[in-house]
Design a protein around this motif. Structure first.
Motif, short mmCIF file in Angstrom:
data_model
loop_
_atom_site.label_atom_id
_atom_site.label_comp_id
_atom_site.label_asym_id
_atom_site.label_seq_id
_atom_site.Cartn_x
_atom_site.Cartn_y
_atom_site.Cartn_z
N VAL A 244 -9.90 -27.64 -48.29
CA VAL A 244 -11.11 -28.21 -48.11
C VAL A 244 -11.84 -27.62 -46.96
CG1 VAL A 244 -10.17 -30.43 -48.87
CG2 VAL A 244 -9.94 -29.83 -46.73
N SER A 245 -12.85 -28.06 -46.50
CA SER A 245 -13.55 -27.56 -45.49
C SER A 245 -13.11 -28.15 -43.98
CB SER A 245 -15.11 -28.06 -45.67
OG SER A 245 -15.19 -29.40 -45.33
N MET A 246 -13.48 -27.59 -43.15
CA MET A 246 -13.17 -27.96 -41.67
C MET A 246 -13.76 -29.45 -41.32
SD MET A 246 -13.07 -24.65 -39.26
CE MET A 246 -12.63 -25.51 -37.88
N LYS A 247 -15.03 -29.60 -41.87
CA LYS A 247 -15.68 -30.87 -41.76
C LYS A 247 -14.95 -31.97 -42.34
CE LYS A 247 -20.03 -33.11 -42.16
NZ LYS A 247 -21.53 -32.80 -42.66
N GLN B 16 -26.19 -18.53 -40.33
CA GLN B 16 -25.16 -18.66 -41.25
C GLN B 16 -23.87 -19.29 -40.75
OE1 GLN B 16 -25.23 -18.13 -44.68
NE2 GLN B 16 -23.76 -19.91 -44.33
N TRP B 17 -23.54 -18.74 -39.21
CA TRP B 17 -22.58 -19.60 -38.39
C TRP B 17 -23.00 -20.84 -38.17
CZ3 TRP B 17 -22.03 -21.61 -33.69
CH2 TRP B 17 -20.92 -21.67 -33.23
N LEU B 18 -23.96 -21.23 -37.63
CA LEU B 18 -24.46 -22.63 -37.63
C LEU B 18 -24.36 -23.55 -38.68
CD1 LEU B 18 -27.40 -21.59 -34.96
CD2 LEU B 18 -25.48 -22.90 -34.47
N GLU B 19 -24.76 -22.86 -39.78
CA GLU B 19 -24.54 -23.68 -41.02
C GLU B 19 -23.24 -23.93 -41.36
OE1 GLU B 19 -27.33 -24.98 -44.20
OE2 GLU B 19 -27.73 -24.41 -42.24
N ASP B 20 -22.42 -22.95 -41.22
CA ASP B 20 -20.80 -23.12 -41.72
C ASP B 20 -20.11 -24.22 -40.60
OD1 ASP B 20 -21.39 -21.45 -43.60
OD2 ASP B 20 -20.67 -19.60 -42.76
N VAL C 202 -23.41 -27.19 -37.28
CA VAL C 202 -24.10 -27.49 -35.97
C VAL C 202 -25.59 -27.91 -36.19
CG1 VAL C 202 -24.90 -26.56 -33.67
CG2 VAL C 202 -22.50 -25.97 -34.84
N PRO C 203 -25.94 -28.99 -36.00
CA PRO C 203 -27.39 -29.07 -36.18
C PRO C 203 -28.56 -28.03 -35.38
CG PRO C 203 -26.33 -31.39 -35.71
CD PRO C 203 -25.41 -30.31 -35.46
N PHE C 204 -29.49 -27.51 -35.90
CA PHE C 204 -29.99 -26.55 -35.27
C PHE C 204 -31.58 -26.62 -35.84
CE2 PHE C 204 -28.31 -24.33 -38.64
CZ PHE C 204 -29.28 -23.14 -39.02
N ALA C 205 -32.57 -26.32 -34.99
CA ALA C 205 -33.84 -26.09 -35.26
C ALA C 205 -34.42 -24.61 -34.77
CB ALA C 205 -34.84 -27.03 -34.65
N CYS C 206 -35.01 -23.94 -35.75
CA CYS C 206 -35.49 -22.51 -35.62
C CYS C 206 -36.74 -22.62 -35.23
CB CYS C 206 -34.94 -21.66 -36.81
SG CYS C 206 -33.20 -21.34 -36.76
N VAL C 207 -37.26 -21.85 -34.22
CA VAL C 207 -38.59 -21.46 -33.84
C VAL C 207 -38.80 -19.96 -34.57
CG1 VAL C 207 -40.41 -21.10 -32.01
CG2 VAL C 207 -38.73 -22.98 -32.20
N VAL D 191 -31.03 -17.74 -44.50
CA VAL D 191 -30.29 -19.03 -44.27
C VAL D 191 -31.19 -20.00 -43.56
CG1 VAL D 191 -28.29 -20.22 -43.27
CG2 VAL D 191 -28.25 -18.12 -43.78
N LYS D 192 -31.85 -20.89 -44.20
CA LYS D 192 -32.92 -21.90 -43.85
C LYS D 192 -32.20 -23.02 -43.31
CE LYS D 192 -36.56 -19.64 -45.31
NZ LYS D 192 -37.24 -18.82 -44.34
N SER D 193 -32.62 -23.16 -42.01
CA SER D 193 -32.09 -24.38 -41.27
C SER D 193 -32.74 -25.50 -41.85
CB SER D 193 -31.98 -24.12 -39.56
OG SER D 193 -33.70 -24.14 -39.48
N LEU D 194 -32.17 -26.54 -41.12
CA LEU D 194 -32.71 -27.92 -41.75
C LEU D 194 -34.11 -27.89 -41.11
CD1 LEU D 194 -31.88 -30.86 -42.53
CD2 LEU D 194 -31.58 -31.34 -40.14
N ILE D 195 -34.33 -27.42 -39.98
CA ILE D 195 -35.73 -27.56 -39.38
C ILE D 195 -36.27 -26.24 -39.03
CG2 ILE D 195 -37.04 -28.34 -37.44
CD1 ILE D 195 -34.75 -30.62 -37.27
N HIS D 196 -36.98 -25.55 -39.67
CA HIS D 196 -37.45 -24.14 -39.15
C HIS D 196 -39.37 -23.90 -39.28
CE1 HIS D 196 -37.04 -23.43 -43.36
NE2 HIS D 196 -38.11 -22.61 -43.26
#
Length: 348
Positions: free
Chosen positions: A22-25, A147-151, A154-159, A165-170
């Protein structure tokens, strides 16, 4: 696998995840006794925990549950005003909320490889218990980093993100069209022997800029000369070397297109040292339109990225997500603009 198969080290959550398949999460959710975990998953993970004799880190569990209200922001040690514009905007938007921006200064050697950047982000996460990351360019265009943040959930937004790899917010701009526009402007003034200094090749945003440059050449029937296309890293020292290489060629370019403003400043300096007049003998363009672009020895023609707009959208959407927990994937395409100043002139 059992604990006896891993002598000399403690069993980790990653070991449990691998053993249970299973995943670490998922392991984390079971360890933290989250109510939404299914019975089947709980039984599976607990069986692996028992077999491996995994002992959860009590301090880590506490830190995982504690709220820090911190948003991490990686900041290069030698940062241009472009980074500080993003940072100032983010800090201002956090005022009046319960959240704060935590900067993490990076050494010069820490932001030239994906692995180094990931190491910095991991350090931020572990040492400061940050709740999210605001990722500025060029890091936001590094596929391995996002990809590391996604895996690692870690919630993240990209400027300024250009990434597979599309973040939740970009938020981003059409970088390719911006570079095409400035290159076309130079070509329209009669230039055909045009040099180009690129940025770090692992970044998709760099590929977008390069694509815009080549498309402009192609649409005007200009064949690229490999001797005029040089690799850069967005930094002043390497740009000085690239500028000297181009400007000491037997047949030097009449114009140099730079992948960012810092690179263009280096070309301006080398041209001045060699007695080459800008724009009379050499045209130069940049990209980003940082505040110094209008204050350089010759005001720089460049492409303006709407930094404040991109940052505002990214931060406001990230804050909303952190405050409500509502997962809303948000993508925004902002508009960049060609800014014409005095560093470009018709070919002499």
């Amino acid at each position: 696998m059992s604990k006896s198969a891993m002598p000399g080290r403690n069993v980790t959550m990653q070991d449990v995840a691998g053993h249970a398949g299973v995943s670490m999460k998922s392991v984390s959710r079971v360890v933290n006794n989250e109510p939404s975990v299914s019975k089947k998953l709980r039984v599976k993970v607990e069986a692996s925990i028992a077999e491996l004799n995994f002992k959860p880190n009590v301090h880590a569990r506490y830190m995982a549950k504690a709220r820090s209200n911190l948003i991490g922001f990686p900041l290069p040690a030698v940062a241009s005003s472009f980074f500080y514009h993003i940072l100032d905007t983010a800090i201002e938007l956090c005022k009046g909320t319960t959240y704060n921006i935590l900067t993490y200064p990076m050494r010069r050697d820490e932001y030239h490889s994906s692995e180094s950047i990931i190491g910095v982000l991991e350090q931020m996460r572990v040492s400061s218990n940050i709740e999210a990351i605001l990722l500025p360019p060029p890091f936001s265009s590094d596929v391995k980093v996002t990809q590391w943040l996604e895996d690692n959930n870690v919630p993240f937004a990209c400027v300024g993100q250009i990434s597979e790899v599309k973040s939740l917010i970009h938020t981003t701009t059409n970088i390719e069209s911006g570079m095409h526009a400035v290159t076309q402007y130079v070509i329209d003034l009669g230039h055909a022997r045009i040099g180009y200094i690129s940025g770090p090749e692992q970044l998709l945003a760099v590929a977008e800029r390069k694509r815009g440059f080549f498309k402009a050449l192609e649409s005007n029937g200009i064949k690229p000369d490999p001797a005029l296309i040089l690799k850069g890293d967005f930094q002043f020292p390497k740009a000085l070397v690239s500028a000297k290489t181009l400007l000491t060629l037997p047949e030097r370019p009449t114009a140099i297109i730079c992948s960012n403003d810092i690179t263009a400043f280096a070309v301006l300096q080398v041209a001045n040292q060699m007695g080459i007049k800008v724009p009379e003998d050499l045209s130069i363009t940049g990209f980003d339109d940082i505040p110094e672009a209008d204050m350089s020895m010759v005001p720089l023609t460049t492409v303006r990225q709407p930094v404040e707009e991109m940052t505002s959208i990214a931060v406001q959407t990230l804050l909303s997500y952190l405050q409500t927990g509502e997962v809303v994937k948000y993508e925004s395409m902002c508009t960049n603009h060609l800014v014409i100043r005095r560093s470009v002139a018709p070919v002499n």
